[in-house]
Design a protein around this motif. Structure first.
Motif, short mmCIF file in Angstrom:
data_model
loop_
_atom_site.label_atom_id
_atom_site.label_comp_id
_atom_site.label_asym_id
_atom_site.label_seq_id
_atom_site.Cartn_x
_atom_site.Cartn_y
_atom_site.Cartn_z
N LEU A 120 -2.00 9.84 7.44
CA LEU A 120 -2.13 8.75 6.46
C LEU A 120 -1.72 7.41 7.06
CD1 LEU A 120 -0.76 10.66 3.35
CD2 LEU A 120 -3.06 9.68 3.57
N VAL A 121 -0.63 7.39 7.83
CA VAL A 121 -0.15 6.12 8.37
C VAL A 121 -1.03 5.66 9.53
CG1 VAL A 121 1.76 4.95 9.53
CG2 VAL A 121 2.20 6.43 7.55
N LEU A 122 -1.41 6.57 10.43
CA LEU A 122 -2.21 6.14 11.58
C LEU A 122 -3.64 5.75 11.18
CD1 LEU A 122 -1.01 8.52 14.41
CD2 LEU A 122 -0.78 6.05 14.31
N THR A 123 -4.13 6.30 10.09
CA THR A 123 -5.48 5.94 9.68
C THR A 123 -5.49 4.76 8.71
OG1 THR A 123 -6.08 8.27 9.91
CG2 THR A 123 -7.67 6.85 8.79
N ALA A 124 -4.72 4.89 7.63
CA ALA A 124 -4.78 3.86 6.59
C ALA A 124 -3.60 2.90 6.65
CB ALA A 124 -4.84 4.53 5.22
N ASP A 125 -2.59 3.23 7.46
CA ASP A 125 -1.40 2.38 7.60
C ASP A 125 -0.82 1.97 6.25
OD1 ASP A 125 0.66 0.98 8.80
OD2 ASP A 125 -0.56 -0.77 9.29
N VAL A 126 -0.65 2.97 5.39
CA VAL A 126 0.02 2.69 4.12
C VAL A 126 1.51 2.46 4.39
CG1 VAL A 126 -1.57 3.87 2.58
CG2 VAL A 126 0.20 5.20 3.76
N GLU A 127 2.09 1.55 3.64
CA GLU A 127 3.50 1.23 3.85
C GLU A 127 4.39 2.41 3.45
OE1 GLU A 127 4.88 -1.28 5.36
OE2 GLU A 127 6.89 -0.52 4.95
N VAL B 136 -3.72 0.44 -3.07
CA VAL B 136 -3.53 -0.78 -2.29
C VAL B 136 -3.41 -1.96 -3.26
CG1 VAL B 136 -4.53 -2.31 -0.53
CG2 VAL B 136 -4.85 0.17 -0.35
N ARG C 66 9.44 5.66 5.77
CA ARG C 66 8.30 5.36 4.90
C ARG C 66 8.01 6.48 3.92
NH1 ARG C 66 4.53 2.23 9.43
NH2 ARG C 66 3.00 1.97 7.79
N SER D 210 0.83 -1.20 0.00
CA SER D 210 0.00 0.00 0.00
C SER D 210 0.86 1.25 0.00
CB SER D 210 -0.92 0.00 1.22
OG SER D 210 -0.16 -0.11 2.40
N ILE E 232 -4.65 7.02 -2.60
CA ILE E 232 -4.22 5.79 -1.93
C ILE E 232 -4.30 4.63 -2.92
CG2 ILE E 232 -4.76 4.19 -0.04
CD1 ILE E 232 -5.80 6.62 1.54
#
Lengths: 298, 298
Positions: A229-236, A141, A277, A125, A139
């Motif tokens: 973005l990371v805390l909500t969707a945890d994109v790599e 995925v 990241r 992601s 985003i």
């Protein structure tokens, strides 16, 4: 062979991509102003790429358009494309009529997200954080655009992060976009330079305290966007693109420094390894045009 | 038949679900304290459900556990389960050894997300916003848990939204959790009532100005969490669960009022139709236990 077009406020990029995903042609045109001129620009771009590749419009496996504004990708309708001089345009339908083949239309940031993911060889992601006049993310995925329930996934520019921040054009106060975008910088840093951010960074390098403060707010705002973005969707991965990304490592190192300092104060945040990241989209990547060619395909 | 267990700080719920997804048995036990006692609690819960259903532990199609803390769902390892009295436990491995069958282990909020989605008959995407001692969300897309790249999707409690907010336990300042959670209320509203939020709402109803201010901050914080979830992940629904959800419509109407007032100031925000996207998990739903039974299945 696929054809992708990125219609920007002043320039339009068009690319051809072969079956192996390689970029085989790339051209740039001036974008016309107003709905008719924008349609003509797209038609010209198709004709030029057709000429260069020897493939007719009907011979491409897909033709996709990336364009600013509110895009209904199912109908091909574009609204609120303020910088292009129109408020509503059946772009998909008009182009299909002119070209004799169907075209896909997608918001330019979403198209660029898909293009960056593909061109950078990412997996898993990612969020493409577009820092242009405004701030918005796309985003992706597992190689697919993630639009969300109503097509607004990634519209984080209008998340307020400071109750005492300035009033945003959206009507809220302290939105991420008010500090971490070209318009946010231009509001704070008055200059005759057509590129206020360039002037800002030069003044900050010369030690101007106000410039340094605005530059610090910019970096903190971008870092806040990464955190959301990371805390909500945890994109790599978070890939920074858009006009401000041309600042290159000067911008990225500021953002990294903010994220590192946050990690020093918060073991929780440090555990997220945010600095590692975040990266920049490589300079000169026609991400939106490539993504437009791939919309609905990958 | 599937078996699901929700191990809470004081109580453990266990359920059996038949092949049609219907809840056929439900029991509640006191949770033991410390790693050994927690394992015993889970073993007892399995034995009780096995007795009630006449299905042996090995006869269930799946056994799943929801538990607070950092859960590695692939290994069954649980860390930082502070309220349960341990810091590290190979829960999956220990239970497999005791029961002779494999069990799935998942974070309790994630399990509850899946359970709520299933029990409420939702479709598309949803976020389950758990308002307990802390604040965290679980995201479900098309019936599947969406963990993100590193299992932290939905950890929005530690998104700061006020640079002048109080210091959070995580080391950051002004996190959503500092205002929109049980611990956030307890910090601001000092009372001997074991349920500070109940006392707060009673005092606010009596016109206490401080209580009214804290209650307003709570509602605004929850509304902020909803806004973050929708603008980032664009989930169709946000379902409020956790201890604070027992406040019911008194809480929900406050949150609706905040979202409505924001929409009046921002046409953009109004277009997202946030009030209509937020609801409460129905009272008495064993969402986490049901979700635990379904983890890895749907």
């Amino acid at each position: 062979m696929r054809l992708g077009i990125d219609i920007g406020g002043t320039k339009t990029d068009a690319v051809a991509i072969d079956d192996g995903g390689l970029l085989t042609q790339r051209i740039r045109l001036a974008t016309g102003f107003g709905s008719s001129a924008v349609v003509e620009t797209a038609v010209s771009a198709v004709a030029r790429i057709a000429e260069l590749t020897g493939v007719s419009a009907g011979g491409f496996d897909s033709i996709g358009i990336g364009i600013p504004g509110l895009v209904d990708s199912s109908s091909g309708r574009v609204r609120h494309a303020v910088n292009l001089g129109f408020d509503g345009l059946e772009l998909g339908g008009e182009l299909a009529g002119r070209l004799g083949v169907g075209v896909r239309v997608e918001n330019d940031v979403k198209a660029a997200s898909l293009g960056a993911y593909h061109l950078m060889g990412l997996t898993g992601s990612m969020a493409y954080l577009n820092l242009g006049t405004g701030l918005a993310a796309g985003i992706v995925v597992d190689g697919l655009l993630w639009r969300g329930a109503r097509g607004i996934a990634g519209e984080i520019g209008h998340i307020p992060v400071d109750p005492n921040g300035v009033l945003c054009a959206c009507g809220q106060r302290g939105c991420l976009e008010t500090v971490a975008s070209g318009s946010g910088v231009a509001r704070q840093w008055r200059t005759d330079d057509p590129l206020p951010v360039r002037s800002l960074f030069a003044a900050a390098a010369d030690g101007d305290p106000e410039a340094k403060a605005i530059k610090a707010r910019l970096a903190a705002g971008i870092a806040s966007a990464v955190r959301v973005l990371v805390l909500t969707a945890d994109v790599e991965s978070v890939v920074i693109g858009g006009g401000l990304s041309h600042l290159g490592d000067r911008l990225l190192s500021d953002v990294h420094d903010v994220l590192e300092s946050w990690g020093e104060a918060s073991p929780f945040l440090a555990s997220l390894e945010l600095p590692g990241r975040v990266r920049l989209v490589p300079e000169g990547f026609p991400a939106a045009a490539v993504g437009a060619a791939l919309v609905g395909v990958v």
